[in-house]
Design a protein around this motif. Sequence first.
Motif, short mmCIF file in Angstrom:
data_model
loop_
_atom_site.label_atom_id
_atom_site.label_comp_id
_atom_site.label_asym_id
_atom_site.label_seq_id
_atom_site.Cartn_x
_atom_site.Cartn_y
_atom_site.Cartn_z
N ARG A 22 0.72 -1.20 -0.18
CA ARG A 22 0.05 -0.11 -0.08
C ARG A 22 0.90 1.30 0.06
NH1 ARG A 22 -4.80 1.74 -1.29
NH2 ARG A 22 -5.13 2.78 0.53
N PRO A 23 1.81 1.20 0.92
CA PRO A 23 2.67 2.52 0.77
C PRO A 23 3.34 2.76 -0.66
CG PRO A 23 3.58 1.17 2.44
CD PRO A 23 2.48 0.37 1.79
N VAL A 24 3.57 2.03 -1.31
CA VAL A 24 4.11 2.19 -2.73
C VAL A 24 3.05 2.45 -3.81
CG1 VAL A 24 5.33 1.01 -4.84
CG2 VAL A 24 5.75 0.49 -2.54
N GLN A 25 1.77 2.19 -3.60
CA GLN A 25 0.56 2.43 -4.27
C GLN A 25 0.25 3.77 -3.84
OE1 GLN A 25 -2.69 -0.26 -3.88
NE2 GLN A 25 -4.14 1.15 -4.47
N ARG A 26 0.10 4.04 -2.65
CA ARG A 26 -0.01 5.61 -2.27
C ARG A 26 0.91 6.47 -2.95
NH1 ARG A 26 -1.73 3.58 2.84
NH2 ARG A 26 0.12 4.11 3.80
N ARG A 27 2.12 6.13 -2.92
CA ARG A 27 3.34 7.00 -3.58
C ARG A 27 2.92 7.29 -5.05
NH1 ARG A 27 8.38 8.36 -2.13
NH2 ARG A 27 7.56 8.56 -0.12
N ALA A 39 -2.59 0.53 -8.35
CA ALA A 39 -3.14 -0.76 -7.82
C ALA A 39 -2.57 -2.07 -8.49
CB ALA A 39 -4.54 -0.89 -7.50
N LEU A 40 -2.69 -2.05 -9.92
CA LEU A 40 -2.20 -3.20 -10.71
C LEU A 40 -1.17 -3.10 -10.62
CD1 LEU A 40 -5.09 -3.05 -13.60
CD2 LEU A 40 -5.39 -4.29 -11.75
N LEU A 41 -0.38 -2.02 -10.83
CA LEU A 41 1.10 -2.33 -10.89
C LEU A 41 1.85 -2.86 -9.71
CD1 LEU A 41 2.22 1.02 -12.72
CD2 LEU A 41 2.36 -1.21 -13.67
N VAL A 42 1.43 -2.52 -8.55
CA VAL A 42 1.73 -3.07 -7.36
C VAL A 42 1.43 -4.47 -7.34
CG1 VAL A 42 1.69 -3.06 -4.83
CG2 VAL A 42 1.78 -0.93 -6.10
N LEU A 43 0.25 -4.80 -7.50
CA LEU A 43 -0.29 -6.50 -7.59
C LEU A 43 0.49 -7.10 -8.37
CD1 LEU A 43 -2.52 -8.28 -6.70
CD2 LEU A 43 -3.69 -7.57 -8.82
N LEU A 44 1.01 -6.55 -9.76
CA LEU A 44 1.88 -7.35 -10.65
C LEU A 44 3.33 -7.73 -10.03
CD1 LEU A 44 1.24 -5.90 -14.15
CD2 LEU A 44 0.05 -8.23 -13.35
N ALA A 45 3.64 -6.55 -9.23
CA ALA A 45 5.01 -6.58 -8.53
C ALA A 45 5.00 -7.80 -7.58
CB ALA A 45 5.35 -5.31 -8.00
N VAL A 130 -3.81 -15.92 -4.78
CA VAL A 130 -3.88 -15.07 -6.11
C VAL A 130 -5.16 -14.38 -6.15
CG1 VAL A 130 -3.60 -15.03 -8.43
CG2 VAL A 130 -2.17 -16.38 -7.21
N VAL A 131 -6.44 -15.07 -6.22
CA VAL A 131 -7.63 -14.61 -6.26
C VAL A 131 -7.71 -13.41 -5.55
CG1 VAL A 131 -9.89 -14.73 -6.79
CG2 VAL A 131 -8.45 -16.42 -7.68
N VAL A 132 -7.66 -13.66 -4.03
CA VAL A 132 -7.91 -12.71 -2.84
C VAL A 132 -6.89 -11.59 -3.05
CG1 VAL A 132 -7.81 -12.43 -0.55
CG2 VAL A 132 -8.86 -14.52 -1.31
N MET A 133 -6.01 -11.80 -3.41
CA MET A 133 -4.85 -10.63 -3.78
C MET A 133 -5.65 -9.79 -4.69
SD MET A 133 -1.21 -12.20 -3.52
CE MET A 133 -0.42 -10.47 -4.04
N PHE A 134 -5.87 -10.07 -5.82
CA PHE A 134 -6.72 -9.34 -6.87
C PHE A 134 -7.84 -8.57 -6.44
CE2 PHE A 134 -9.66 -9.06 -10.38
CZ PHE A 134 -9.06 -8.44 -11.16
N PHE A 135 -8.81 -9.27 -5.60
CA PHE A 135 -9.99 -8.26 -5.39
C PHE A 135 -9.56 -7.31 -4.24
CE2 PHE A 135 -12.15 -12.06 -6.93
CZ PHE A 135 -12.90 -11.56 -8.09
N LEU A 136 -8.76 -7.76 -3.27
CA LEU A 136 -8.14 -6.89 -2.27
C LEU A 136 -7.52 -5.71 -3.01
CD1 LEU A 136 -6.77 -9.05 0.46
CD2 LEU A 136 -8.73 -7.78 0.69
N ALA A 137 -6.70 -5.76 -3.94
CA ALA A 137 -6.12 -4.75 -4.66
C ALA A 137 -7.25 -3.82 -5.18
CB ALA A 137 -5.16 -5.20 -6.00
N LEU A 138 -8.30 -4.43 -5.80
CA LEU A 138 -9.19 -3.57 -6.38
C LEU A 138 -10.08 -2.81 -5.21
CD1 LEU A 138 -10.96 -6.22 -8.95
CD2 LEU A 138 -9.47 -4.11 -9.51
N ASP A 139 -10.08 -3.51 -4.14
CA ASP A 139 -10.85 -2.74 -3.29
C ASP A 139 -10.08 -1.65 -2.56
OD1 ASP A 139 -13.35 -4.01 -3.11
OD2 ASP A 139 -12.70 -5.59 -1.79
N SER A 140 -8.71 -1.83 -2.73
CA SER A 140 -7.67 -0.84 -2.19
C SER A 140 -7.92 0.57 -2.85
CB SER A 140 -6.26 -1.45 -2.18
OG SER A 140 -5.91 -1.40 -3.57
N THR A 141 -8.14 0.64 -4.15
CA THR A 141 -8.39 1.86 -4.84
C THR A 141 -9.40 2.87 -4.40
OG1 THR A 141 -10.34 1.00 -6.31
CG2 THR A 141 -7.78 0.68 -6.92
N ASP A 142 -10.05 2.54 -3.45
CA ASP A 142 -11.11 3.36 -2.79
C ASP A 142 -11.55 2.82 -1.57
OD1 ASP A 142 -12.80 5.53 -2.16
OD2 ASP A 142 -14.30 4.73 -3.57
#
Length: 359
Positions: A22-27, A39-45, A130-142
Amino acid sequence: MHAAQSIVAPAFFALTLVVAGRPVQRRLVRLGMHRMLAALLVLLALYLVLAVLAFALGWSIAQLSTTLPQYGPEFEGLYQTVADWLTSLGVQVADIDQLLGVVDFNSILGVVRRAASGLSAVGAQVALLVVVMFFLALDSTDTTSRRALLARARPGLSAALSGFFVAVGRYWIVATVFGLIVAAVDVVALYVIGVPLAVTWGVLAFVTNYIPNIGFVLGLVPPALVALLDGGVSSMLWVVAVYSVINFTIQSIIQPKITGDVVGLSPTVTFFSLVFWALVVGPLGALLAVPLTLFFKAVLVDAHPDARWVDAFLVTAAAAEKPGVAEPVAAAEPTVVTDDGGAASAEPGPESFPDRQEG
């Protein structure tokens, strides 16, 4: 949790990984990148890191499966030597020949083969991760509105969870950095000593570094045994000495000091967390022992001012001396962190509590 460990463990692991990113995503958002793209870039990393680790583990197990059978005669000879030595000391070892027929090197190879076949058994948990990380990354956008709601309704819990998110992210960073340092030093030392499969033992040292307290021992035994079979007692003693100086110093003295400053848990609590969570959620609980303990400490202790006295038995002395550890959480005008890294007031209004509206 024990009954649902195949769901709880990978789902919580996914949560901690997304929180760590999350810190990288907010940056990235503050630099002008769109929230979804960040969010997608951090998830891919994160996916890339997990893929590299999975490949390294699979490669290491394959190397063990092809190399260890070469030491079958040496292992049987070592076993016979130990049995003869025990007999010379007067120890009654019944039916040594029969034991030699039962306990052979193939039994150790069976463990390696079962570990290789077990990789397919955890496929469902990996897919869930993998799936849970994907949905959490989507939720983390807002998350601003949800954080504001929580801060209005439960300011103490909101503050405690914010502290948990920061602590668990720092914990993964510290553990990963020290794991890489330990693995690199071990590989160089094993190459100098002449121990086979040096890179494999380096991968093992990196993975076991995430296991508190006993990770050092788990990472030492296999290379020491192979050194004994390949180079004799002197080679084994060199491995034990190098690991004791390097790994014990880094993993058992330096890293716990820094980890304790980051998460604030005492060494005793960390050890019992390892035992408890491994029993509750299975082998993955050994890796998640500290994050799981931090989460339940935040929810059950830090969020409740009346329960802060429990910290006297959980945290280090340095953490206990920090301001705010045993102080009530102020409920007035809580502040939450917005998705772009800024701050927003979460002061509750009359519409937040309909049952409290004035007539």
